[in-house]
Design a protein around this motif. Structure first.
Motif, short mmCIF file in Angstrom:
data_model
loop_
_atom_site.label_atom_id
_atom_site.label_comp_id
_atom_site.label_asym_id
_atom_site.label_seq_id
_atom_site.Cartn_x
_atom_site.Cartn_y
_atom_site.Cartn_z
N ILE A 244 0.83 -1.20 0.00
CA ILE A 244 0.00 0.00 0.00
C ILE A 244 0.87 1.25 0.00
O ILE A 244 0.59 2.22 -0.72
N ILE A 245 1.97 1.23 0.77
CA ILE A 245 2.86 2.39 0.77
C ILE A 245 3.46 2.60 -0.61
O ILE A 245 3.53 3.72 -1.13
N ALA A 246 3.89 1.47 -1.24
CA ALA A 246 4.49 1.60 -2.57
C ALA A 246 3.47 2.12 -3.57
O ALA A 246 3.79 2.97 -4.42
N ARG B 145 0.15 9.57 -3.88
CA ARG B 145 -0.82 9.76 -2.79
C ARG B 145 -0.25 9.19 -1.50
O ARG B 145 -0.86 8.34 -0.85
N THR B 146 0.92 9.67 -1.14
CA THR B 146 1.56 9.10 0.05
C THR B 146 0.75 9.36 1.31
O THR B 146 0.77 8.55 2.24
N ALA B 147 0.04 10.50 1.35
CA ALA B 147 -0.69 10.82 2.58
C ALA B 147 -1.79 9.80 2.83
O ALA B 147 -1.90 9.24 3.93
N SER C 113 10.67 -0.63 7.73
CA SER C 113 10.35 0.74 8.12
C SER C 113 11.30 1.73 7.46
O SER C 113 10.88 2.84 7.09
N VAL C 114 12.56 1.32 7.26
CA VAL C 114 13.47 2.22 6.53
C VAL C 114 13.03 2.36 5.08
O VAL C 114 13.04 3.46 4.50
N ILE C 115 12.61 1.21 4.48
CA ILE C 115 12.13 1.28 3.09
C ILE C 115 10.93 2.22 3.00
O ILE C 115 10.83 3.05 2.10
N ILE C 116 10.01 2.08 3.98
CA ILE C 116 8.83 2.94 3.97
C ILE C 116 9.25 4.40 4.08
O ILE C 116 8.72 5.29 3.41
N LEU D 233 10.33 5.67 0.89
CA LEU D 233 9.21 5.88 -0.02
C LEU D 233 8.40 7.11 0.40
O LEU D 233 7.20 7.18 0.14
N GLU D 234 9.03 8.04 1.06
CA GLU D 234 8.42 9.33 1.41
C GLU D 234 7.21 9.18 2.32
O GLU D 234 6.24 9.92 2.20
N SER D 235 7.22 8.20 3.20
CA SER D 235 6.11 8.06 4.12
C SER D 235 6.62 7.99 5.56
O SER D 235 6.61 6.93 6.17
#
Lengths: 479, 96, 167
Positions: B41-43, B50-52, C42-45, C48-50
């Protein structure tokens, strides 16, 4: 207003734990609070007055910033949820003697009903997942409630399979989110419509439907269901069979297929195939069972098959028949589980080999069971007859002659296993050692009689019920 | 590349659930599966910009999975209390 | 462009940690493997700008869930040395297939070109508010859902771990 269906029970739970937990007398009163909450739910859903459900009370909805999806299908589900929860509540009071246990049970029951109310209202595929998990977690805990080895096993099995279903659905949600950029039903329907031959989107749909099959306990994925139903304490079996699998699996299937997947004829074919397999596998497995509850569980799988079969036609009549059968099944199957709770409590086992002739000693339980099983087999003029007839007619109209005839043949198998059950449990000579048997106490008998009266009443007033309550469901197709 | 990782996590988790005989390990398998989905989902959010939204969904998933994992661990502990082992092969009293 | 940049390294670390989690000999090792996987993810996330989700993943999944598992494992009886020896022999037979499956599948995916069919026309990016405000402004129902499920979890803890008269 729709959000109050979640918030009122939630505040009920909070009040229950702040005010009612002080001493044992107040804990006994918790039963009445829960009864009031569920009755309110049934009442507002039956008399769905537009003043309550439209914008006049929309302030809370706008605070929560959601738009709900409340139509006639949701009302029917609300009625089922409230009714079965009440039945489960009475069975719990009858079966558990420790008021501490009843108190904990009531808390979890209300949590499960909140989850189900959420499922039948939300308009967002991700919120659907959230509420499914609320229902699922409450169900795990409810099944594990007695903490006997058997119930823990059933609960753990359900937990693992339900989590796998969750992962399948979440993967699908992730892919659809990638395609649509949002999780709203409208956005996803538009995205699916735009790229409905894309392999990834097809995979997402397949995964989601597999997840729903697991949650609904349909045949290739039914492994957890008989164990969970059998191992769960009696009031929880009522709840699981009556509404949990229906709202998490079947309702969601109806909602998803009608509002997201109208482009796919193949989905309908799969639904009809799985429905027919479930009907036969469930009915055939039910014949060989020795345990009363396990037999009812397999019968439940078989009846779920009818609902999915009706849904698979994709026509208005088919979906109306499916929804009607859903309502009827949740009434008569919870009636049968209430009666099995009474029998289990009075005899001390649910092994059918140790029963026989108990109708003589438990007349009310015996009579209502006969009504319920006749309705399950589709004997006129009981409610189950009409819904099955509608499903068969819908199949015939849609040109599915083979499936229609199979549905009729399966009815005969249903009759066979219920007759054998009836002979072994309720009719015949009274088994030695059961001379001092007496019928269950008043509350449970009242529930049985009311549910049996509903089964007969819906059957006799079929045109009225069908036209006022069921047929408006067609709006989900027109949308 | 990240698609491969998600696939690998899914396979590892599924394999773990299918093969294992320990209840705790089955729960660990489910955690691996859920991690794969969170990452998916994050990817997806990152790809569509739409990261938010994706973060909101991921946070909800994480919170819910903690509750599920705690429940599962509690049930496993009770099974251990009843049988003295965490082996799933003991869970065969009920046949599906 | 070098192959070994930080992102690829992270992917490899995560993959190895995940396989170790499944193949790890003792439950404790598997739990630690899960924590390492979680930390790497968590580092990958984060990459990915999150960042917000990364913090949650790190604190809740790598921290809290590991604590739950470790305490659950410590409450159960460890195996004796003999049992471990027997179990590990038995285990190898069952777990050896995982790397094989992964290798075969990896090769298949590398050679079979199914990827072009899997590209979705993603919608155009919209200007997005921050996650904090988004979770509150657009997904309040999910927050409510989180509250409810935490409440259900609390009942579960009371039920499963609470004081109980033994029957």
């Amino acid at each position: 207003m729709p959000s109050l269906m979640i918030l009122i029970p939630l505040f009920g739970v909070i009040i229950l734990n702040l005010v009612f937990a002080v001493n044992s007398r107040m804990k006994k009163a918790a039963f009445w609070l829960a009864l009031a909450i569920f009755s309110l739910q049934v009442v507002v859903a039956v008399f769905h007055h537009p003043a309550l459900w439209n914008d006049s009370l929309g302030r809370i909805d706008s605070f929560l910033n959601v738009s709900f999806f409340v139509d006639h299908l949701s009302f029917i589900m609300f009625i089922c949820i409230g009714m079965v929860s009440i039945a489960s509540l009475f069975v719990a009071r009858y079966g558990m003697k420790d008021e501490d246990d009843i108190f904990k049970f009531i808390n979890l029951l209300i949590m499960a009903s909140i989850g189900m109310s959420g499922i039948v209202m939300v308009k967002d595929i991700f919120s659907l997942y959230v509420f499914m998990e609320i229902t699922a977690v409450s169900s795990f805990l409810l099944i594990a409630f007695p903490r006997s080895l058997e119930s823990l096993e059933g609960s753990f099995k359900y937990l693992i399979l339900s989590s796998i279903a969750t992962v399948l659905m979440l993967t699908s949600i992730g892919i659809l989110f990638l395609a649509a950029g949002g999780t709203d039903f409208d956005a996803i329907a538009a995205a699916i419509g735009a790229s409905y031959e894309n392999a990834l989107v097809l995979a997402a749909i397949g995964l989601f439907i597999c997840g729903l099959f697991i949650k609904g306990g349909l045949v290739p994925f039914h492994g957890w269901l008989p164990d969970a139903y059998t191992a769960a304490p009696a009031p929880v079996s009522v709840l699981l069979a009556g509404v949990v699998t229906k709202s998490a699996g079947i309702y969601t299937m109806i909602r998803i297929t009608t509002s997201l997947l109208p482009h796919y004829q193949s989905v309908n074919n799969i639904l009809m195939l799985v429905g027919t397999i479930s009907i036969f596998a469930g009915a055939l497995a039910a014949i060989g069972q020795d345990n009363f509850k396990r037999m009812l569980a397999y019968s439940s799988i078989s009846q779920m098959g009818y609902i999915i079969l009706g849904l698979g036609t994709g026509t208005i009549l088919g979906i109306a028949g499916a929804v009607f059968h859903l309502l009827n099944h949740s009434i008569f199957k919870s009636l049968l589980f209430v009666n099995s709770a009474a029998v289990e409590k009075e005899i001390g086992t649910s092994d059918m080999n140790r029963m026989g002739g108990i109708s003589q000693k438990m007349p009310v339980t015996g009579t209502t069971s006969v009504i319920a099983f006749l309705s399950t087999c589709g004997i006129p003029p009981l409610s189950g007859f009409w819904s099955k007839v509608i499903i068969v007619i819908a199949l015939w109209q849609a040109g599915q002659y083979a499936y229609a005839s199979l549905a009729i043949i399966a009815s005969i198998i249903t009759l066979a296993y219920f007759l054998s059950m009836q002979r072994r449990v309720f009719f015949g000579k009274l088994r030695a050692g059961l001379e001092n048997l007496k019928d269950a106490e008043g509350g449970v008998l009242t529930v049985s009689v009311v549910l049996a009266a509903l089964t007969i009443g819906i059957g006799i007033f079929f045109p009225f019920v069908f036209n006022t309550l069921i047929l408006p469901v067609k709006e989900i197709l027109v949308r | 590349m990240i698609a491969f990782l998600i696939l690998l996590l899914l396979i590892c988790g599924a394999y773990c659930i299918v093969v294992t005989r320990s209840m705790i390990r089955a729960i660990i398998g489910i955690e691996l599966l859920i991690k794969a989905v969170t990452l998916l989902i994050i990817a997806a959010g990152n790809m569509t910009g739409r990261t938010a939204t994706a973060q909101s969904l991921a946070i909800t998933i994480i919170i819910i999975e903690v509750v599920v994992a705690a429940t599962a661990a509690g049930i496993a502990l009770w099974v251990f209390k009843r049988t003295g082992t965490l082996d799933v092969r003991n869970l065969r009293n009920l046949k599906g | 462009m070098t192959i070994i940049n930080i992102d690829n390294a992270l992917l490899i670390v995560t993959a190895i940690a995940a396989i170790w989690t499944v193949m790890g000999r003792s439950l404790l090792k598997a739990t630690i493997g899960l924590a390492v996987t979680s930390a790497a993810i968590s580092v990958i996330i984060f990459r990915l700008e999150s960042p917000l989700a990364a913090v949650f993943e790190l604190s809740v999944c790598a921290g809290l869930i590991t604590a739950v598992f470790v305490s659950a494992i410590s409450l159960t009886k460890p195996l004796t040395h003999k049992e471990i020896l027997y179990a590990s022999k038995d285990r190898m037979k069952r777990y050896i297939y995982l790397p094989v499956i992964l290798l075969v599948l990896g090769a298949a995916l590398a050679f079979v070109k199914i990827w072009p069919g899997l590209v979705i026309a993603a919608p155009a990016a919209a200007s997005q508010p921050e996650a904090r405000s988004l979770l509150w402004d657009f997904r309040r129902l999910d927050i409510l859902g989180q509250v409810i499920i935490l409440l259900a979890g609390a009942f579960g803890i009371v039920l499963l771990f609470g004081e109980k008269k033994n029957k």
